[in-house]
Design an enzyme around this catalytic site. Sequence first.
Site, PDB file in Angstrom:
ATOM      1  N   SER A  61      -3.231  -7.483   3.105  1.00  0.00           N
ATOM      2  CA  SER A  61      -3.454  -7.331   4.546  1.00  0.00           C
ATOM      3  C   SER A  61      -3.877  -8.668   5.147  1.00  0.00           C
ATOM      4  O   SER A  61      -3.514  -8.988   6.283  1.00  0.00           O
ATOM      5  CB  SER A  61      -4.536  -6.285   4.807  1.00  0.00           C
ATOM      6  OG  SER A  61      -4.127  -5.042   4.338  1.00  0.00           O
ATOM      7  N   LYS A  81     -16.709  -7.155   6.875  1.00  0.00           N
ATOM      8  CA  LYS A  81     -15.858  -7.966   7.753  1.00  0.00           C
ATOM      9  C   LYS A  81     -15.580  -7.170   9.026  1.00  0.00           C
ATOM     10  O   LYS A  81     -15.537  -5.945   8.991  1.00  0.00           O
ATOM     11  CB  LYS A  81     -14.504  -8.255   7.072  1.00  0.00           C
ATOM     12  CG  LYS A  81     -14.621  -8.736   5.663  1.00  0.00           C
ATOM     13  CD  LYS A  81     -13.291  -8.589   4.923  1.00  0.00           C
ATOM     14  CE  LYS A  81     -13.339  -7.471   3.910  1.00  0.00           C
ATOM     15  NZ  LYS A  81     -12.107  -7.226   3.184  1.00  0.00           N
ATOM     16  N   HIS A 137       0.837  -1.198   0.000  1.00  0.00           N
ATOM     17  CA  HIS A 137       0.000   0.000   0.000  1.00  0.00           C
ATOM     18  C   HIS A 137       0.878   1.258   0.000  1.00  0.00           C
ATOM     19  O   HIS A 137       0.604   2.215  -0.718  1.00  0.00           O
ATOM     20  CB  HIS A 137      -0.861   0.066   1.278  1.00  0.00           C
ATOM     21  CG  HIS A 137      -1.915  -0.978   1.411  1.00  0.00           C
ATOM     22  ND1 HIS A 137      -2.106  -1.705   2.574  1.00  0.00           N
ATOM     23  CD2 HIS A 137      -2.865  -1.419   0.543  1.00  0.00           C
ATOM     24  CE1 HIS A 137      -3.130  -2.526   2.420  1.00  0.00           C
ATOM     25  NE2 HIS A 137      -3.601  -2.386   1.197  1.00  0.00           N
ATOM     26  N   ARG A 159      -2.455  -6.120  -8.276  1.00  0.00           N
ATOM     27  CA  ARG A 159      -1.337  -7.026  -8.022  1.00  0.00           C
ATOM     28  C   ARG A 159      -1.207  -8.080  -9.104  1.00  0.00           C
ATOM     29  O   ARG A 159      -0.138  -8.350  -9.604  1.00  0.00           O
ATOM     30  CB  ARG A 159      -1.504  -7.727  -6.669  1.00  0.00           C
ATOM     31  CG  ARG A 159      -1.230  -6.842  -5.490  1.00  0.00           C
ATOM     32  CD  ARG A 159      -1.740  -7.436  -4.231  1.00  0.00           C
ATOM     33  NE  ARG A 159      -3.166  -7.701  -4.339  1.00  0.00           N
ATOM     34  CZ  ARG A 159      -3.957  -8.044  -3.344  1.00  0.00           C
ATOM     35  NH1 ARG A 159      -3.445  -8.213  -2.146  1.00  0.00           N
ATOM     36  NH2 ARG A 159      -5.240  -8.243  -3.518  1.00  0.00           N
TER      37      ARG A 159
HETATM   38  O1  PNS Z   1      -8.696  -2.607   0.651  1.00  0.00           O
HETATM   39  P1  PNS Z   1     -10.000  -3.110   0.127  1.00  0.00           P
HETATM   40  O2  PNS Z   1     -10.749  -3.826   1.217  1.00  0.00           O
HETATM   41  O3  PNS Z   1      -9.826  -3.940  -1.118  1.00  0.00           O
HETATM   42  O4  PNS Z   1     -10.852  -1.811  -0.282  1.00  0.00           O
HETATM   43  C1  PNS Z   1     -12.153  -1.958  -0.794  1.00  0.00           C
HETATM   44  C2  PNS Z   1     -12.858  -0.606  -0.868  1.00  0.00           C
HETATM   45  C3  PNS Z   1     -12.782   0.127   0.465  1.00  0.00           C
HETATM   46  C4  PNS Z   1     -12.215   0.256  -1.934  1.00  0.00           C
HETATM   47  C5  PNS Z   1     -14.321  -0.906  -1.249  1.00  0.00           C
HETATM   48  O5  PNS Z   1     -14.833  -1.897  -0.421  1.00  0.00           O
HETATM   49  C6  PNS Z   1     -15.219   0.325  -1.144  1.00  0.00           C
HETATM   50  O6  PNS Z   1     -15.031   1.313  -1.804  1.00  0.00           O
HETATM   51  N1  PNS Z   1     -16.229   0.248  -0.288  1.00  0.00           N
HETATM   52  C7  PNS Z   1     -17.161   1.325  -0.045  1.00  0.00           C
HETATM   53  C8  PNS Z   1     -18.547   0.960  -0.549  1.00  0.00           C
HETATM   54  C9  PNS Z   1     -18.627   1.105  -2.055  1.00  0.00           C
HETATM   55  O7  PNS Z   1     -18.641   2.192  -2.597  1.00  0.00           O
HETATM   56  N2  PNS Z   1     -18.626  -0.035  -2.738  1.00  0.00           N
HETATM   57  C10 PNS Z   1     -18.618  -0.064  -4.161  1.00  0.00           C
HETATM   58  C11 PNS Z   1     -17.294   0.309  -4.777  1.00  0.00           C
HETATM   59  S1  PNS Z   1     -15.925  -0.772  -4.477  1.00  0.00           S
END
Ligand code: PNS
Length: 162
Positions: free
Chosen positions: A128, A41, A17, A90
């Site tokens: 993570s 989660k 990150h 990745r």
């Molecule tokens: O590090 P991660 O868990 O892969 O990040 C995921 C994240 C935070 C980018 C995604 O879950 C998110 O944007 N969640 C907010 C809700 C939302 O808008 N979801 C739709 C777009 S991903």
Amino acid sequence: MKTAIYPGSFDPVTLGHIDIIRRAAKMTDRLIIGVLKNSSKTPLFSIEERVNMLKEACKDLSNVEVRHFDGLLVDFAKACNASVIIRGLRAVTDFEYELQWAQSNQAINPKIDTVFLVTNVQYSYLSSSVVREYASHGGDVTSFVPDFVVKQLREKFAYKEK
Ligand code: PNS
């Protein structure tokens, strides 16, 4: 002024990150790291802990801010006046998932573009969840996360250095 956001759960922040953050910070005037507060989660680290980790990791980067968010990513991006969402890729396995979200976010707000940065090959296996799994068994995660995160993982899982 071009503002980008780099969203994620960061539970915990990894060296992968941080590599993306440092590269993205050079490409934009202002980079806002958006730490997702409520994920489906249950996170290992609280939102305050995750935000503070990122602040520590980015303290030398003058154009980087760390905020937390809840709800939709596109709404957070709009509230930040950001026109770009940065995501790290990745491997091919990330691509399908990321493409789906990038395209649906674009459908909801066409003014916001998603830009993918290819993860440094050094960190291509790193996530993570890998860090949490190793650390939960007392494994050595010193090459995965900054030292201050290693310390917090040790405290969280209550184990001593091997
Ligand atoms: O590090 P991660 O868990 O892969 O990040 C995921 C994240 C935070 C980018 C995604 O879950 C998110 O944007 N969640 C907010 C809700 C939302 O808008 N979801 C739709 C777009 S991903």
